[in-house]
Write a protein that holds these residues in place. Sequence first.
Motif, mmCIF file in Angstrom:
data_model
loop_
_atom_site.group_PDB
_atom_site.id
_atom_site.type_symbol
_atom_site.label_atom_id
_atom_site.label_comp_id
_atom_site.label_asym_id
_atom_site.label_seq_id
_atom_site.Cartn_x
_atom_site.Cartn_y
_atom_site.Cartn_z
ATOM 1 N N ALA A 141 0.892 -1.296 -0.100
ATOM 2 C CA ALA A 141 0.075 0.062 0.029
ATOM 3 C C ALA A 141 0.888 1.185 -0.069
ATOM 4 O O ALA A 141 0.875 2.248 0.654
ATOM 5 N N TRP A 142 1.927 1.396 -0.992
ATOM 6 C CA TRP A 142 2.534 2.297 -1.139
ATOM 7 C C TRP A 142 1.921 3.846 -1.109
ATOM 8 O O TRP A 142 0.938 3.832 -2.029
ATOM 9 N N ASN A 143 2.577 4.965 -0.702
ATOM 10 C CA ASN A 143 1.940 6.115 -1.145
ATOM 11 C C ASN A 143 2.236 6.583 -2.278
ATOM 12 O O ASN A 143 3.577 6.767 -2.620
ATOM 13 N N THR A 144 1.221 6.577 -3.316
ATOM 14 C CA THR A 144 1.492 7.065 -4.546
ATOM 15 C C THR A 144 0.939 8.475 -4.825
ATOM 16 O O THR A 144 -0.300 8.672 -4.641
ATOM 17 N N GLU A 145 1.892 9.466 -5.074
ATOM 18 C CA GLU A 145 1.434 10.904 -5.451
ATOM 19 C C GLU A 145 1.144 11.013 -6.866
ATOM 20 O O GLU A 145 1.815 10.414 -7.850
ATOM 21 N N VAL A 146 0.033 11.788 -6.926
ATOM 22 C CA VAL A 146 -0.366 12.097 -8.329
ATOM 23 C C VAL A 146 -0.055 13.684 -8.726
ATOM 24 O O VAL A 146 -0.419 14.276 -7.990
ATOM 25 N N PHE A 147 0.418 13.688 -9.766
ATOM 26 C CA PHE A 147 1.029 14.834 -10.421
ATOM 27 C C PHE A 147 0.129 15.086 -11.679
ATOM 28 O O PHE A 147 0.727 14.819 -12.666
ATOM 29 N N GLY A 148 -1.273 15.747 -11.684
ATOM 30 C CA GLY A 148 -1.536 16.402 -12.764
ATOM 31 C C GLY A 148 -2.397 15.150 -13.793
ATOM 32 O O GLY A 148 -2.947 15.397 -14.715
ATOM 33 N N THR A 149 -2.064 14.062 -13.452
ATOM 34 C CA THR A 149 -2.917 12.913 -14.338
ATOM 35 C C THR A 149 -4.496 13.097 -14.120
ATOM 36 O O THR A 149 -4.789 13.532 -13.183
ATOM 37 N N ALA A 150 -5.145 12.631 -15.230
ATOM 38 C CA ALA A 150 -6.608 12.512 -15.188
ATOM 39 C C ALA A 150 -7.259 11.395 -15.166
ATOM 40 O O ALA A 150 -6.676 10.356 -15.938
ATOM 41 N N PRO A 151 -8.251 10.839 -14.628
ATOM 42 C CA PRO A 151 -8.763 9.628 -14.961
ATOM 43 C C PRO A 151 -9.407 9.653 -16.107
ATOM 44 O O PRO A 151 -9.601 10.445 -16.935
ATOM 45 N N LEU A 152 -9.362 8.183 -16.793
ATOM 46 C CA LEU A 152 -9.933 7.850 -18.191
ATOM 47 C C LEU A 152 -11.136 7.036 -17.916
ATOM 48 O O LEU A 152 -10.862 5.964 -17.365
ATOM 49 N N GLU A 153 -12.200 7.543 -18.473
ATOM 50 C CA GLU A 153 -13.274 6.742 -18.304
ATOM 51 C C GLU A 153 -13.218 5.129 -18.844
ATOM 52 O O GLU A 153 -13.892 4.368 -18.248
ATOM 53 N N SER A 154 -12.792 5.137 -19.998
ATOM 54 C CA SER A 154 -12.544 3.984 -20.698
ATOM 55 C C SER A 154 -11.294 3.416 -20.736
ATOM 56 O O SER A 154 -10.323 3.923 -21.832
ATOM 57 N N GLY A 155 -10.644 2.570 -19.826
ATOM 58 C CA GLY A 155 -9.511 1.873 -19.979
ATOM 59 C C GLY A 155 -9.771 0.505 -20.577
ATOM 60 O O GLY A 155 -10.387 0.170 -21.237
ATOM 61 N N ILE A 156 -8.820 -0.310 -20.534
ATOM 62 C CA ILE A 156 -8.505 -1.468 -20.867
ATOM 63 C C ILE A 156 -9.696 -2.568 -20.126
ATOM 64 O O ILE A 156 -10.327 -3.144 -20.778
ATOM 65 N N SER A 157 -9.817 -2.267 -18.834
ATOM 66 C CA SER A 157 -10.866 -2.560 -18.196
ATOM 67 C C SER A 157 -11.179 -1.586 -17.190
ATOM 68 O O SER A 157 -10.398 -1.315 -16.385
ATOM 69 N N GLY A 158 -12.488 -1.350 -16.846
ATOM 70 C CA GLY A 158 -12.821 -0.206 -16.001
ATOM 71 C C GLY A 158 -12.219 1.011 -16.721
ATOM 72 O O GLY A 158 -12.163 1.489 -17.960
ATOM 73 N N SER A 159 -11.742 1.735 -15.657
ATOM 74 C CA SER A 159 -11.295 2.895 -15.765
ATOM 75 C C SER A 159 -9.631 3.062 -16.033
ATOM 76 O O SER A 159 -9.003 2.024 -15.395
ATOM 77 N N GLY A 160 -9.125 3.848 -16.774
ATOM 78 C CA GLY A 160 -7.535 4.045 -17.020
ATOM 79 C C GLY A 160 -7.082 5.350 -16.433
ATOM 80 O O GLY A 160 -8.096 6.166 -15.514
ATOM 81 N N CYS A 161 -5.965 5.947 -16.722
ATOM 82 C CA CYS A 161 -5.315 7.217 -16.353
ATOM 83 C C CYS A 161 -4.649 7.600 -17.514
ATOM 84 O O CYS A 161 -4.056 7.067 -18.323
#
Length: 332
Positions: A141-161
């Motif tokens: 459960a590493w601390n993963t920081e997000v810098f500017g990325t946006a969720p993607l509604e249609s990934g390969i399975s479910g959502s992507g980034c």
Amino acid sequence: LAAAAKLELAGAADAEGEVAIADAWYAAAERGQSDTEKQKLLHHAGRWYKQAEPDATSQLTKVKIERRLAEIGPLPMGVAVRLPTTAPRTTPTTEVDAAQLRKLQVAVRAILSRDCVLCLNFEPAAFNDNRTKLRDFSRHAWNTEVFGTAPLESGISGSGCTFDGADDCLAVDGLREELVRGHRAFTIATWFRLAEEGPNFIFDVGIVSTECIALNPGEARLSVRHGGGSLTWSYPTLHTWHHIAYTWDGRQMAVVLNGTEVGTQATTMDALSDRTLARARCHIGSQAKTDLRKGRYFHGDLDEFLMFTRALTFEEIETLRQYGLAGRILGE
């Protein structure tokens, strides 16, 4: 400028359409008010010419692209432009029946239960409320920081980034410290979809080429200075989902792309350590030392990102690929 912008917003169905958009920006550049403005518009035109180049079929069009790119000169890699897609952003799928799906689920759970050190699925619920943190589903459960990325509604399975190629990335605290505990193997596996060619770092930790683990869509590197190596292969198709797995078993590196091994490289490095992996935290979507390489950001989409401290077998890699093709989400 307005005419060029309208053409770009409408997008293009083929290389000829892309060249038409490039020509519009090229014409706008000729009427630019200053040298700086002209250069920016020419670079924008150049990106469209570059995107059209691989798919151009007419010899006249090929000659035009070649001449215009030569005139415009090198394109600045530090300034990424998300060009509208020229073809459907395809998502491959595989139909599986209930029995096959249960078998896949059991197999994937078994794979994830052994030495998985990072598991990101990019579902909306995995982000915190202000989208500055992303949940890692591995036991660490590493601390993963997000810098500017946006969720993607249609990934390969479910959502992507989605990553804009300019400054979007993820930074994983603690993962490097786990890797340098003497591990003698690893696997990185993920789905990716490219918006444009370029440096496009999918993953990096350490310092590129010399003391690192690095992966982009056409190259993999491992601590070259300390007995590692590098692999290259043909750049995959833009705007299409691809599955990639990069492994090291203590003796050789290997890369499997879309179910096919595209290369291997023998190594003499004995283990990951502070000596072989420089002190720069793990980044997804950019080079780890972002202050030194501002242009080396991933431009496109990622989904279902995994890392292990063991080399997965070809069969395990294929199981993960089939799980994604079936539209199943890691960690569900």
